[in-house]
Design a protein around this motif. Structure first.
Motif, PDB file in Angstrom:
ATOM      1  N   UNK A 188      25.742 -35.930  63.140  1.00  0.00           N
ATOM      2  CA  UNK A 188      25.103 -34.716  62.842  1.00  0.00           C
ATOM      3  C   UNK A 188      24.804 -34.329  61.359  1.00  0.00           C
ATOM      4  N   UNK A 189      23.675 -34.719  60.719  1.00  0.00           N
ATOM      5  CA  UNK A 189      23.412 -34.742  59.343  1.00  0.00           C
ATOM      6  C   UNK A 189      23.583 -33.160  58.866  1.00  0.00           C
ATOM      7  N   UNK A 190      22.592 -32.561  59.392  1.00  0.00           N
ATOM      8  CA  UNK A 190      22.630 -31.201  58.933  1.00  0.00           C
ATOM      9  C   UNK A 190      23.850 -30.417  59.144  1.00  0.00           C
ATOM     10  N   UNK A 191      24.571 -30.509  59.931  1.00  0.00           N
ATOM     11  CA  UNK A 191      25.817 -29.850  60.269  1.00  0.00           C
ATOM     12  C   UNK A 191      26.718 -30.287  58.949  1.00  0.00           C
ATOM     13  N   UNK A 192      26.826 -31.364  58.672  1.00  0.00           N
ATOM     14  CA  UNK A 192      27.936 -31.787  57.772  1.00  0.00           C
ATOM     15  C   UNK A 192      27.554 -31.424  56.513  1.00  0.00           C
ATOM     16  N   UNK A 193      26.112 -31.218  56.178  1.00  0.00           N
ATOM     17  CA  UNK A 193      25.595 -30.721  54.882  1.00  0.00           C
ATOM     18  C   UNK A 193      26.088 -29.115  54.680  1.00  0.00           C
ATOM     19  N   UNK A 194      25.858 -28.487  56.070  1.00  0.00           N
ATOM     20  CA  UNK A 194      26.149 -27.329  55.953  1.00  0.00           C
ATOM     21  C   UNK A 194      27.566 -26.950  55.764  1.00  0.00           C
ATOM     22  N   UNK A 195      28.638 -27.927  56.059  1.00  0.00           N
ATOM     23  CA  UNK A 195      30.028 -27.802  55.922  1.00  0.00           C
ATOM     24  C   UNK A 195      30.287 -27.912  54.458  1.00  0.00           C
ATOM     25  N   UNK A 196      29.746 -28.783  53.895  1.00  0.00           N
ATOM     26  CA  UNK A 196      29.646 -28.983  52.297  1.00  0.00           C
ATOM     27  C   UNK A 196      29.468 -27.877  51.669  1.00  0.00           C
ATOM     28  N   UNK A 197      28.096 -27.412  52.055  1.00  0.00           N
ATOM     29  CA  UNK A 197      27.543 -25.941  51.197  1.00  0.00           C
ATOM     30  C   UNK A 197      28.430 -24.907  51.235  1.00  0.00           C
ATOM     31  N   UNK A 198      29.009 -24.848  52.601  1.00  0.00           N
ATOM     32  CA  UNK A 198      30.096 -23.411  52.617  1.00  0.00           C
ATOM     33  C   UNK A 198      31.185 -23.543  52.082  1.00  0.00           C
TER      34      UNK A 198
END
Length: 291
Positions: A188-198
């Motif tokens: 899940x690419x977008x979910x991983x990016x959201x984790x990083x941005x959080x």
């Protein structure tokens, strides 16, 4: 069983759908300028293979398709399944390795990039062009590695034979990395990016640096294409999204490997063919078209 009240109608002369403009489409040698016209339609838009050759699909002077072939990889486990004698074994020397690479370069090419204008998709142009270019290249074998071959049978229609999909060499390593540092699914690419941005401050910087370290340590492409100052510049300019996508590609992608053997004698196929020349013989038969 058909009842007395039902009627079965068969048409042996039923018409077949045909795209009339296909008569005016020609496959011929192209240039990088042709690729530049359509490259934004390809998911690997900015990268080209080593030793690229360009082929274009022409319609009334317009480029409506581009196929790029490249130099094949020297080592490929799927190729070793089809050609076990090319697999390195015990007692290898510099001479035997050199001879292997020379043989591969002399007899193999690989389809690296292929895109058809969206206006002309779904008419059979793709697999026809792929087969004709494979003949026109003049090598004994044409390879393809494509994830899309699992969903679209254009390679099979062009005559390519495929090896059963295999996990990437770094699959276990990438899965372990994602599960160690992220709660989201590794796919899940977008979910991983959201984790990083959080994340905030130093915590975000740390996870971004860990991702870059992992990617550059395990990416064969980066280690082959870049070195020294070039790798440092590449590392500095890569954004988080590109790094995460790169990690997924080196571990989670499973492109299918296909191979096609050319039945035409070397030098016998012209540099320009009508697209419908594909239809004059089976995909694996010698070209019967005569202009």
């Amino acid at each position: 069983m058909i009842s007395d009240t039902e009627t079965l109608i068969k048409r042996f002369d039923s018409p077949c759908a045909r795209f009339s403009l296909a008569d005016e489409m020609f496959v011929e040698r192209g240039t990088k300028e042709d690729w530049d016209l359509l490259h934004n339609l390809h998911y690997k838009a900015e990268k080209l293979p080593i030793g690229p050759r360009f082929w274009r699909l022409d319609l009334r002077g317009n480029t409506i398709g581009v196929l790029v072939t490249g130099t094949p990889k020297g080592m490929l486990r799927e190729r070793h399944i089809v050609f076990p004698k090319l697999k390195p074994g015990a007692g290898e020397t510099r001479l035997t390795n050199t001879n292997r690479y020379n043989f591969i370069n002399a007899n193999f090419r690989v389809i690296s990039r292929f895109v058809v204008d969206t206006m002309y998709r779904g008419i059979g142009a793709g697999y026809r062009m792929m087969n004709l270019v494979s003949r026109m290249e003049g090598n004994t074998f044409m390879e393809i590695q494509s994830s899309m071959s699992k969903f679209n049978a254009f390679g099979q229609k062009a005559g390519f034979k495929f090896v059963k999909p295999m996990n990437a060499n770094n699959y276990d390593k990438v899965m372990k990395f994602f599960r160690l540092h992220f709660a989201s699914s590794p796919q899940d690419f977008e979910a991983i990016i959201q984790e990083i941005e959080a994340k905030r401050g130093g915590e975000r910087a740390k996870i971004e640096e860990l991702c870059k370290d992992f990617y550059f340590r395990n990416s064969a492409m980066e280690n082959t294409s870049n070195g020294g100052a070039g790798m440092e510049r590449r590392r500095e300019t890569m954004g988080t999204r590109e790094v995460v996508k790169g990690i997924q590609q080196i571990g989670l992608s499973s492109p299918m490997y296909g191979i096609w053997k050319c039945p035409d004698p070397k030098g016998s196929v012209p540099d320009k063919l009508p697209l419908l020349a594909f239809d004059t013989q089976k995909p694996g038969e010698r070209l019967k078209w005569h202009g």
